[in-house]
Design a protein around this motif. Structure first.
Motif, short mmCIF file in Angstrom:
data_model
loop_
_atom_site.label_atom_id
_atom_site.label_comp_id
_atom_site.label_asym_id
_atom_site.label_seq_id
_atom_site.Cartn_x
_atom_site.Cartn_y
_atom_site.Cartn_z
N ASN A 1 1.68 45.46 -11.43
CA ASN A 1 0.17 45.46 -11.03
C ASN A 1 -0.09 44.94 -9.47
O ASN A 1 0.45 44.06 -9.02
CB ASN A 1 -0.24 44.17 -11.97
CG ASN A 1 -0.09 44.58 -13.50
OD1 ASN A 1 -0.24 45.75 -13.82
ND2 ASN A 1 0.32 43.72 -14.28
N ARG A 2 -1.21 45.72 -9.17
CA ARG A 2 -1.76 45.50 -7.75
C ARG A 2 -3.16 45.43 -8.01
O ARG A 2 -3.88 45.98 -8.58
CB ARG A 2 -1.52 46.55 -6.89
CG ARG A 2 0.28 46.88 -6.64
CD ARG A 2 0.87 45.95 -5.88
NE ARG A 2 2.11 46.22 -5.74
CZ ARG A 2 3.17 45.31 -6.60
NH1 ARG A 2 2.89 44.71 -7.78
NH2 ARG A 2 4.39 45.85 -6.17
N ASP A 3 -3.57 44.34 -6.97
CA ASP A 3 -4.99 44.60 -6.78
C ASP A 3 -5.72 45.79 -5.94
O ASP A 3 -4.71 46.15 -5.24
CB ASP A 3 -5.46 43.08 -6.00
CG ASP A 3 -5.45 41.94 -6.96
OD1 ASP A 3 -5.06 41.99 -8.31
OD2 ASP A 3 -4.92 40.96 -6.55
N ASN A 4 -6.95 45.98 -5.97
CA ASN A 4 -7.29 47.14 -5.16
C ASN A 4 -8.61 46.43 -4.36
O ASN A 4 -9.77 46.85 -4.67
CB ASN A 4 -7.80 48.36 -5.89
CG ASN A 4 -8.12 49.34 -4.99
OD1 ASN A 4 -8.00 49.43 -3.75
ND2 ASN A 4 -8.97 50.61 -5.52
N PRO A 5 -8.29 45.52 -3.60
CA PRO A 5 -9.53 44.65 -3.08
C PRO A 5 -10.47 45.54 -2.16
O PRO A 5 -10.07 46.30 -1.42
CB PRO A 5 -9.07 43.63 -2.27
CG PRO A 5 -7.48 44.11 -1.97
CD PRO A 5 -7.26 45.13 -2.83
N ASP B 1 4.26 41.82 -13.99
CA ASP B 1 3.15 41.69 -12.88
C ASP B 1 3.63 42.02 -11.79
O ASP B 1 2.87 42.78 -10.83
CB ASP B 1 2.43 40.31 -13.23
CG ASP B 1 1.20 40.11 -12.33
OD1 ASP B 1 0.32 40.98 -12.65
OD2 ASP B 1 1.18 39.36 -11.68
N VAL C 1 3.40 42.35 -1.55
CA VAL C 1 3.75 41.46 -2.54
C VAL C 1 5.15 41.06 -2.71
O VAL C 1 5.78 39.96 -3.19
CB VAL C 1 3.52 42.20 -3.97
CG1 VAL C 1 4.18 43.45 -3.85
CG2 VAL C 1 3.75 41.55 -5.08
N THR D 1 -7.28 42.36 2.69
CA THR D 1 -6.08 42.58 1.90
C THR D 1 -5.09 42.33 3.03
O THR D 1 -5.08 42.24 4.08
CB THR D 1 -5.89 44.12 1.52
OG1 THR D 1 -4.95 44.17 0.55
CG2 THR D 1 -6.01 45.05 2.41
N ASP E 1 1.21 46.53 -0.47
CA ASP E 1 0.81 45.10 -0.39
C ASP E 1 2.05 44.11 -0.15
O ASP E 1 3.17 44.71 -0.62
CB ASP E 1 0.07 45.18 -2.15
CG ASP E 1 -0.48 43.54 -2.02
OD1 ASP E 1 -1.40 43.35 -1.73
OD2 ASP E 1 0.43 42.68 -2.49
#
Lengths: 183, 90
Positions: free
Chosen positions: B43-47, B39, B23, B51, B21
């Motif tokens: 913490n990562r989104d898993n869309p 965060d 990020v 992305t 990501d």
């Protein structure tokens, strides 16, 4: 004191000849990487032209000819191959002597593209990759610089430490192409 | 899969190294506090969908690239130099 021998990167490995295709080591040359300082590309290009007779090549291109060549070598980097770099270049770019760092080989002959097609994930046929075109890519898993320096002539550069692997991979592919032709 | 390097052009996926990501382009302020840093680190989104990842053209010119792609359709929507996205580094 130890007696040291000067050896070229492909000493004892080349030349190779397979069915009209030849692989040889390029003549030893001074190699200097030029990394232009921020915003200095245009001035560096002018100085390079004045001092060495060629403008700074754009990405994926090379300039000059045998004996004095500038090859685009990655993001914001050009390799000057041949001449000792003019001192004035250092006002506009970081210069690093890389003469001993690279194994430089020449692959020549009809079907050289077929050999490279077995090893490199790029379309290097003449219609797409003309004389003077260059690319940073991979040969199997090795990072290389490939430049078409003639109609059926490629210059391939790999890290000196990988010279033996480079020659091995190319020789296997040359034999493969020859075998395919014979069948 | 093929990615278009803004410097080299369209290239095979094997020339690229996947960082994850994008990020790292949004690094918090050092004083932002534990919650923000926690965060950022963990913490990562898993869309399922669009992305943004960081890739490096490791086997090519060496550039870091922000790739916008769709995890559902495998479309690569956009590629840009990370240095342009983040601010010029020369």
């Amino acid at each position: 004191m130890a007696e040291l021998l000067a050896k070229s990167p492909c000493e004892g490995l080349l030349p190779k000849e397979v069915d009209g295709l030849t692989l040889s080591e390029a003549k030893r040359a001074t190699m200097t990487s030029l990394s232009p300082y921020r915003g200095q590309e245009a001035v560096l290009s002018d100085v390079l032209k004045t001092e060495h007779g060629m403008a700074l090549p754009r990405p994926n291109r090379s300039a000059g000819k045998e004996g004095a060549r500038a090859v685009w070598f990655g993001q914001r980097q050009v390799m000057l191959i041949g001449p000792d770099p003019a001192v004035s270049l250092a006002d506009h770019a970081a210069l690093t002597d890389q003469s001993d760092a690279w194994a430089v080989v020449l692959l020549e002959g009809e079907g050289a593209e077929d050999v490279l097609a077995r090893l490199v994930p790029l379309d290097l046929r003449r219609e797409h990759f003309k004389k003077g075109h260059t690319a940073r890519s991979q040969l199997q898993h090795m990072m290389v610089s490939i430049t078409r320096v003639g109609d059926a002539r490629f210059q391939i550069m790999a890290f000196r430490s990988m010279a033996k692997t480079l020659v091995h991979e190319l020789e296997i592919a040359m034999k493969g192409v020859a075998a395919r032709r014979a069948s | 899969m093929r990615l278009t390097c803004p410097v080299c052009g369209e290239r095979d996926r094997r020339e690229f190294y996947y960082m994850g990501d994008a990020v790292a382009l949004r690094r918090p302020d050092p004083e932002a506090g534990d919650a923000v840093w926690d965060d950022y680190l963990h913490n990562r989104d898993n869309p399922a969908g669009v992305t943004r990842d960081l890739w490096q053209h490791e086997g090519g010119c060496g550039a870091w690239i922000v790739v916008t792609r769709n995890t559902m359709t495998h479309e690569v929507l956009e590629t840009a130099l990370a240095s342009d996205v983040k601010g010029s580094v020369g």
